[in-house]
Design an enzyme around this catalytic site. Structure first.
Site, short mmCIF file in Angstrom:
data_model
loop_
_atom_site.label_atom_id
_atom_site.label_comp_id
_atom_site.label_asym_id
_atom_site.label_seq_id
_atom_site.Cartn_x
_atom_site.Cartn_y
_atom_site.Cartn_z
N LYS A 163 0.85 -1.21 0.00
CA LYS A 163 0.00 0.00 0.00
C LYS A 163 0.88 1.24 0.00
O LYS A 163 1.74 1.41 0.86
CB LYS A 163 -0.89 -0.01 1.25
CG LYS A 163 -1.66 1.29 1.50
CD LYS A 163 -2.33 1.26 2.87
CE LYS A 163 -2.88 2.63 3.25
NZ LYS A 163 -3.45 2.64 4.62
N ASP B 38 1.98 6.53 5.59
CA ASP B 38 0.94 5.57 5.20
C ASP B 38 1.31 4.83 3.92
O ASP B 38 0.54 3.99 3.45
CB ASP B 38 -0.39 6.29 5.04
CG ASP B 38 -1.59 5.37 5.24
OD1 ASP B 38 -1.43 4.37 5.97
OD2 ASP B 38 -2.65 5.64 4.67
N ARG C 194 -7.43 -0.42 1.48
CA ARG C 194 -7.94 -1.68 0.92
C ARG C 194 -8.48 -1.48 -0.50
O ARG C 194 -8.52 -2.43 -1.28
CB ARG C 194 -9.00 -2.27 1.85
CG ARG C 194 -10.25 -1.48 1.99
CD ARG C 194 -10.97 -1.74 3.29
NE ARG C 194 -10.26 -1.17 4.43
CZ ARG C 194 -10.69 -1.25 5.69
NH1 ARG C 194 -11.80 -1.91 5.98
NH2 ARG C 194 -10.00 -0.70 6.66
N LYS D 263 -9.67 12.78 8.69
CA LYS D 263 -9.11 12.37 9.97
C LYS D 263 -9.05 13.57 10.92
O LYS D 263 -9.02 14.73 10.48
CB LYS D 263 -7.67 11.86 9.78
CG LYS D 263 -7.53 10.55 9.03
CD LYS D 263 -6.05 10.20 8.86
CE LYS D 263 -5.87 8.90 8.12
NZ LYS D 263 -6.28 7.74 8.93
N GLU E 7 -9.21 3.75 2.59
CA GLU E 7 -8.78 3.78 1.19
C GLU E 7 -7.70 2.76 0.87
O GLU E 7 -7.55 2.35 -0.29
CB GLU E 7 -8.27 5.19 0.83
CG GLU E 7 -6.82 5.48 1.18
CD GLU E 7 -6.50 5.39 2.68
OE1 GLU E 7 -5.35 5.05 3.02
OE2 GLU E 7 -7.39 5.67 3.51
N ASP F 248 -2.22 10.47 3.74
CA ASP F 248 -3.61 10.07 3.96
C ASP F 248 -4.30 11.06 4.88
O ASP F 248 -4.11 11.03 6.09
CB ASP F 248 -3.68 8.67 4.56
CG ASP F 248 -5.11 8.20 4.76
OD1 ASP F 248 -6.02 8.80 4.13
OD2 ASP F 248 -5.33 7.25 5.51
N ASP G 207 -11.79 7.01 4.43
CA ASP G 207 -10.54 6.81 5.16
C ASP G 207 -10.13 5.34 5.19
O ASP G 207 -9.07 5.00 5.68
CB ASP G 207 -10.66 7.35 6.59
CG ASP G 207 -9.31 7.47 7.28
OD1 ASP G 207 -8.28 7.57 6.57
OD2 ASP G 207 -9.27 7.46 8.52
#
Length: 495
Positions: free
Chosen positions: A251, A274, A337, A263, A335, A256, A333
């Site tokens: 990933k 991230d 996956r 967030k 995202e 993020d 959030d």
């Protein structure tokens, strides 16, 4: 004081002369308690018989009785503590290390302990992207006796340090474009490696719609978004060039914000890391290529920012993924996956790997479950779990197997689509893994046919950052599980 020694010693063993300095005699020359000093306890002497500065570092009580994996970690603690101690002294230019207890572990610890990320200008930072010439480390490291094991351990550590750097650099200095350029630079001159940087138009042709859904919201310059952030590194080192590869998928969210599901502001700067999954898999691949391990390896890293722009994906939007499944975005959030779903399916269908490991800083639920100590593993393959567990124990880059039970599926099936990208707070790391499993084609038996893929998902959200220092690492991004991934490949039968 231009040169110094790091001398691990066993308080329970007979004294031994090393490079003219008797470690145990030096230690006993100053008052100490009745109990053997704990592993990593150090003392520095400036007037040794050979004229060198010597940092003596304890291996702790009953070292010789410990199991092999435990011994390795003790050596890492002792050597790392010694190197960190010498970082406090000006004038040290060369450090020689008695690595006889375990050369590989000693090299790992020494190089990890020397690393410290900063972008402060005084003293000049080696991480400053404006540097015209590289700035050397504070001092050089070398074993008292050269060995292949030391050299290999140094490669493991340098790869982990690369991942730490990629994760530490702020998002304005580690965009998807810059990430790809940096990885290509790291691979220069290494044989048997090819890289391909794909763009959004290519991803659109592949119907990577869940991945592209995350790219819609950024307000960064177009050159950042138009670079697809999909790097495929094909390292072909196996004797049989046509042998099914191992696939790593990481990933790569270079920042993020949470998107529309924004967030909280406090601590959001941590989300520069991230892309830790992408950082660890490419860094492991660099080491695997340098070591010329005879294995075919495919690495796919979907890279993008997740921002709340006017075109951003909205909660409730439904997208058709590359494999045709419909996905409702319950929370933008979640995202990671979404970008992994298409990348996993692409890697499987394009390269037909026998094993695929995806790595991601995926869920806050994993941080709550395991903290910083273990990385979570979700796997449909007992064999792959056992291989990862053994590699993690050897490198003290440890894994904990988590449940992957279909009884949790209703949490992500209760929507207007085949899948929902979140299942609520309960078992959040498990439902994320189950979401990814839906795209790991062939990971389970089907129509009376056996599984064709060994699959594991690694949630490294807790392990991504160390909030307190260890004897051989400073606080900050950890670069885990780079060493475990390299060790996993090294242990494969054809490697």
């Amino acid at each position: 004081m231009s040169s110094a020694l790091v001398l691990p010693f066993d308080p329970n063993a007979a004294s031994a002369n090393v490079a003219g300095a008797d470690a145990k005699a030096l230690w006993n020359s100053t008052p100490s308690g009745d109990k053997p000093p704990k592993a990593g306890t150090t003392r520095t002497f400036f007037n040794t018989p050979n004229g060198k500065t010597a940092t003596i570092s304890s291996l702790g009580d009953k070292f010789s009785q410990k199991k092999a994996d435990e011994k390795r970690e003790i050596v890492r603690k002792a050597v790392g503590a010694g190197v960190k101690e010498l970082k406090n002294y000006d004038g040290v230019k060369e450090v020689s290390i008695d690595a006889s207890s375990d050369p590989h572990a000693a090299a790992v610890a020494a190089h990890l302990a020397l690393y410290k990320f900063t972008l402060k200008t005084t003293p000049p930072s080696p991480f400053n992207p404006n540097n015209k010439e590289p700035i050397p480390d504070k001092f050089t490291l070398a074993p008292l006796e050269k060995s292949k094991e030391w050299d290999n351990g140094a490669v493991y550590a340098e790869a982990q340090n690369l991942a730490r750097t990629l994760m530490e650099l702020p998002a304005n200095m580690m965009t998807p474009t810059i990430f790809c350029e940096r990885v290509q630079k790291e691979l220069e001159g290494i044989p048997n490696v090819q890289t391909f940087v794909r763009d959004e138009a290519w991803a659109q042709e592949k119907n990577m719609n869940t991945f592209l859904s995350v790219t819609h919201g950024t307000s960064e310059p177009a050159k950042l978004l138009e670079m697809l952030a999909c790097l495929g590194s094909h390292y072909k080192g196996a004797a049989d060039k046509n042998a099914p590869p191992v696939a790593f998928v990481g990933k790569g969210i270079t920042f993020d914000s949470g998107g529309i599901s924004l967030k909280p502001g406090a601590g959001m700067k941590l989300m520069r890391g991230d892309m830790g999954g992408a950082a660890t898999v490419v860094s492991a691949a660099v080491a695997i290529a340098k070591l010329q391990l005879p294995i075919n390896l495919v690495v796919v890293t979907p890279l993008t920012e997740n921002m709340p722009g006017p075109s951003a994906t909205k909660p409730g939007d439904i997208i058709y993924a590359m494999n045709g499944k419909s996905v409702e975005v319950d929370n933008t959030d979640a995202e990671g996956r979404l970008v992994l779903a298409d990348a996993i399916y692409y890697a499987i269908t394009e390269y037909k790997p026998h094993s695929l490991i995806d790595v991601a800083t995926l869920t806050g639920a994993c941080v709550i479950a395991l903290g910083e100590v273990y990385s979570a593993v979700y796997s449909t393959s007992d064999k792959l779990w056992e291989q990862l567990h053994a590699a993690g124990e050897t490198e003290y880059d440890r894994f904990w197997r988590m449940p992957l039970d279909d009884d949790y599926l209703p949490q992500i099936h209760g929507s207007n689509a085949d899948l929902q990208n979140t299942g609520g707070r309960p078992a959040g790391s498990i439902t994320a893994a189950l979401f990814l499993k839906a795209f790991a084609e062939g990971c389970e038996p089907k129509d009376d046919q056996p599984a064709t893929l060994n699959w594991a998902h690694l949630d490294i959200a807790g392990a991504m950052e160390a909030t307190r220092p260890s004897p051989y690492q400073e606080k900050g991004m950890t670069g885990r599980p780079v060493r475990a991934l390299i060790e996993y490949i090294r242990r494969l039968p054809n490697a």
